[in-house]
Design a protein around this motif. Structure first.
Motif, mmCIF file in Angstrom:
data_model
loop_
_atom_site.group_PDB
_atom_site.id
_atom_site.type_symbol
_atom_site.label_atom_id
_atom_site.label_comp_id
_atom_site.label_asym_id
_atom_site.label_seq_id
_atom_site.Cartn_x
_atom_site.Cartn_y
_atom_site.Cartn_z
ATOM 1 N N GLN A 110 13.169 24.638 102.440
ATOM 2 C CA GLN A 110 13.046 25.738 101.227
ATOM 3 C C GLN A 110 12.220 26.714 101.201
ATOM 4 O O GLN A 110 12.237 27.930 100.903
ATOM 5 C CB GLN A 110 13.232 24.942 99.894
ATOM 6 N N ARG A 158 20.645 10.597 102.006
ATOM 7 C CA ARG A 158 19.376 11.053 101.572
ATOM 8 C C ARG A 158 18.328 10.079 101.054
ATOM 9 O O ARG A 158 17.133 9.886 101.390
ATOM 10 C CB ARG A 158 19.568 12.164 100.587
ATOM 11 N N LYS A 189 13.234 18.972 103.172
ATOM 12 C CA LYS A 189 14.085 19.810 102.367
ATOM 13 C C LYS A 189 13.201 20.633 101.533
ATOM 14 O O LYS A 189 13.393 22.105 101.403
ATOM 15 C CB LYS A 189 14.929 18.707 101.131
ATOM 16 N N TRP A 242 13.191 12.834 103.905
ATOM 17 C CA TRP A 242 14.157 13.711 103.551
ATOM 18 C C TRP A 242 13.644 14.756 102.806
ATOM 19 O O TRP A 242 13.949 16.060 102.892
ATOM 20 C CB TRP A 242 15.288 13.184 103.203
#
Length: 591
Positions: free
Chosen positions: A492, A458, A488, A484
């Motif tokens: 979400q 990550r 993410k 990244w």
């Protein structure tokens, strides 16, 4: 105390890996072992686990504790099933009690077929089965060598949570910097045969290490200043006739014999590439399926010179398959891959080249190229090897004598020696030490061509990627702008439940004259400049991140600032769209 090591010495051939070192592990300690490849990290873990005997010193393990050990390359029994391997050499009643938990861990680690024979597993699957076995066994001390290798982001997050809740002592070697930040409370650095201990996670370790180096350098400067004065006194011909003179000469000898601070060698990367024409690679509706299951379906993309693309997705989703099609190693079932005539692909695969373990290190590199042109000049194969931390004495040894990390570094050098102008990197961070990773990241940021990298690291993707491709495993490849952390956050947001507002009763429509309020008019007059200012601030923030190097704290602050600025830009853009639409309707009404 769970275990202790005192005055430990470990020799490897003619080289001393560990020289009179001490190490202690108490209950609740979670220690990360770091250091450059080849310094003896894995060997040290083997001694702690009792797999290997030291050459000198004592290793004490509390007789009431149990140790569970995960090696870097686990030895497994090929003719047993996955579940049998988990409980190998364990009593049947223990298996009955813990079988459900073992299956849960295997599922979390992407292993769903418990009756599959171990001999049919891939290298990554074997490592994950061995990790599940290490976690299920009752232990007061966990010793893990590279536990995050071959784990995707979700698996790593699960393992992070598991280890944070673990109540015993933990010692692990890992190069995952976010993992070191979130899990460990001690860091032990192995350098020049010595252990340096820090009660810190990764970001605090960086601060404390910098302080230690500053103190050591200041002490060395002071020693050199005193030596210079005393040397002049000696050279003037002063004789040791008095006790005072004898003492002064002895102090000079003692200072002269003190060791100067030693620092680990670092990889020196220089950008080597060939000329890249206008046409790079074009993917035209490419598709591929395995056993009737679509992996990539109707995917198109035209590569740009400055592309920095990170590829993410579950293990087995098809990330490596996508790289294989782009490289030309694997033809698509349909569609086409058009590669420009000047394109020279450097492909760093998970498996690496088939290395002849009996071949000399120098011969392996020299067979690829005897020299390479870089932005710093032309270097011979021997010079490039020295820049990659393969000194003369290592160049003549067989490849089989190298550690796993050193072989990985040698493979990386072999890819760069071909002077590619397009890089395809499949898990490039596996088995590379943190120092080499930081230098590799800086090198890649200045690489004069497109880069595609499959990685579960990550930190690496946050620093390098400017767009993310998510391979879903059902044929779909989704593209996102950002690194990244941006991906993410967007994922979400996309998967979180949407809150629906209660519908208000319909109001009777009334004819209304459209017009700007005073505040809206002022906002409309300045909003173009506001958008330009925000875009400039984001550009400055990205430039500052590229200069952070390994300063994790500063990088994190800048990433948070960038996320806040991008959120403000999105909000301002939506406002601009509303005001522009309103302006158009006002103008239409006037007509």
């Amino acid at each position: 105390m769970l275990l202790s090591v005192e005055h430990l010495c470990i020799d490897f051939g003619m080289r001393r890996l560990l020289d009179d070192v001490n190490f202690y592990l108490d209950n609740g300690d979670k220690t990360g072992i770091i250091g450059i490849n080849g310094t003896g990290k894995s060997t040290f873990l083997k001694v702690l686990a009792g797999v290997l005997e030291s050459d000198a010193g004592t290793v004490f393990r509390n007789p009431n504790i149990q140790v569970s050990y995960l090696s870097q390359n686990p030895v497994m029994q090929d003719d047993v099933t996955v579940l049998d391997q988990i409980f190998l050499h364990m009593p049947s009643d223990f298996r009955e009690i813990n079988e459900y938990e073992a299956k849960t861990s295997l599922n979390k680690l992407g292993i769903a077929n418990f009756s599959q024979l171990v001999g049919t597993l891939s290298g990554g699957q074997r490592k994950r089965v061995a990790l599940a076995a290490a976690l299920i066994h009752p232990a007061n001390v966990l010793i893990l060598d590279e536990p995050t290798n071959h784990l995707d982001a979700e698996m790593t997050a699960w393992l992070e949570d598991w280890l944070r809740r673990f109540k015993g002592g933990l010692v692990m070697v890992t190069h995952d910097r976010y993992f070191l930040e979130r899990v460990v409370n001690h860091i032990t650095e192995l350098s020049q045969g010595k252990l340096y201990h820090y009660e810190a996670n990764y970001s605090k370790y960086l601060e404390q290490k910098a302080q230690r180096q500053e103190i050591a350098e200041a002490s060395e400067r002071k020693r050199q200043s005193i030596l210079r004065v005393e040397r002049e006194w000696i050279m003037r011909g002063c004789k040791a006739r008095t006790t005072k003179s004898k003492d002064r000469i002895q102090r000079y000898e003692d200072l002269l014999n003190q060791d100067a601070p030693e620092y680990d060698d670092t990889v020196q990367l220089a950008a080597a590439s060939s000329r890249l024409g206008k046409k790079i690679v074009e993917l035209n509706e490419i598709s591929i399926s395995f056993d009737g299951r679509p992996i990539i379906k109707d995917f198109s993309y035209v590569f740009l010179r400055n592309d920095r693309i990170g590829i993410v997705g579950h293990n087995g989703a098809g990330k490596s398959t996508l790289l294989n099609m782009i490289s030309g190693f694997l033809p698509p079932d349909s569609g086409s891959v058009e590669i420009g005539s000047t394109v020279k692909i450097g492909y760093f695969t998970q498996e690496g080249r088939n290395l002849d373990l009996n071949q000399r290190v120098y011969d392996f590199i020299h067979d690829i190229s005897d020299e390479v042109r870089t932005n710093e000049g032309t270097f011979t194969a021997k010079q490039m090897m020295e820049r990659f931390m393969f000194p003369k004495e290592m160049q003549s040894v067989p490849i089989g004598k190298l550690s796993g990390g050193e072989r990985r570094r040698l493979y990386l050098l072999s890819v760069l020696m071909e002077a590619p102008n397009l890089l395809l990197l499949d898990e490039p961070t596996n088995d590379l030490d943190i120092m080499t990773l930081s230098i590799l990241e800086d090198y890649l940021q200045g690489f004069p061509g497109p880069i595609l990298t499959v990685s579960h690291d990550r930190f690496f993707l946050d620093k390098l990627a400017e767009s993310i491709w998510e391979v879903r495993g059902d044929g779909e490849v989704l593209r996102y702008t950002g690194n990244w952390s941006d991906w993410k956050m967007k994922r979400q947001e996309a998967t979180s439940p949407v809150k629906t507002e209660k519908q208000k009763p319909a109001e009777r429509q009334r004819t209304q004259t459209l017009k700007f309020s005073y505040k809206e008019q002022r906002e409309f007059d300045t909003i173009d400049q506001d958008l330009a200012d925000l875009e400039e601030q984001i550009s400055v923030c990205v430039s500052e991140q590229n200069l952070c190097g390994s300063d994790y704290v500063k990088l994190q602050e800048l990433q948070e600032k960038q996320a806040e600025l991008e959120k403000m830009l999105d909000e301002k853009t939506e406002r601009w769209m509303y005001l522009t639409d309103l302006k158009e309707r006002i103008d239409a009404q006037k007509k």
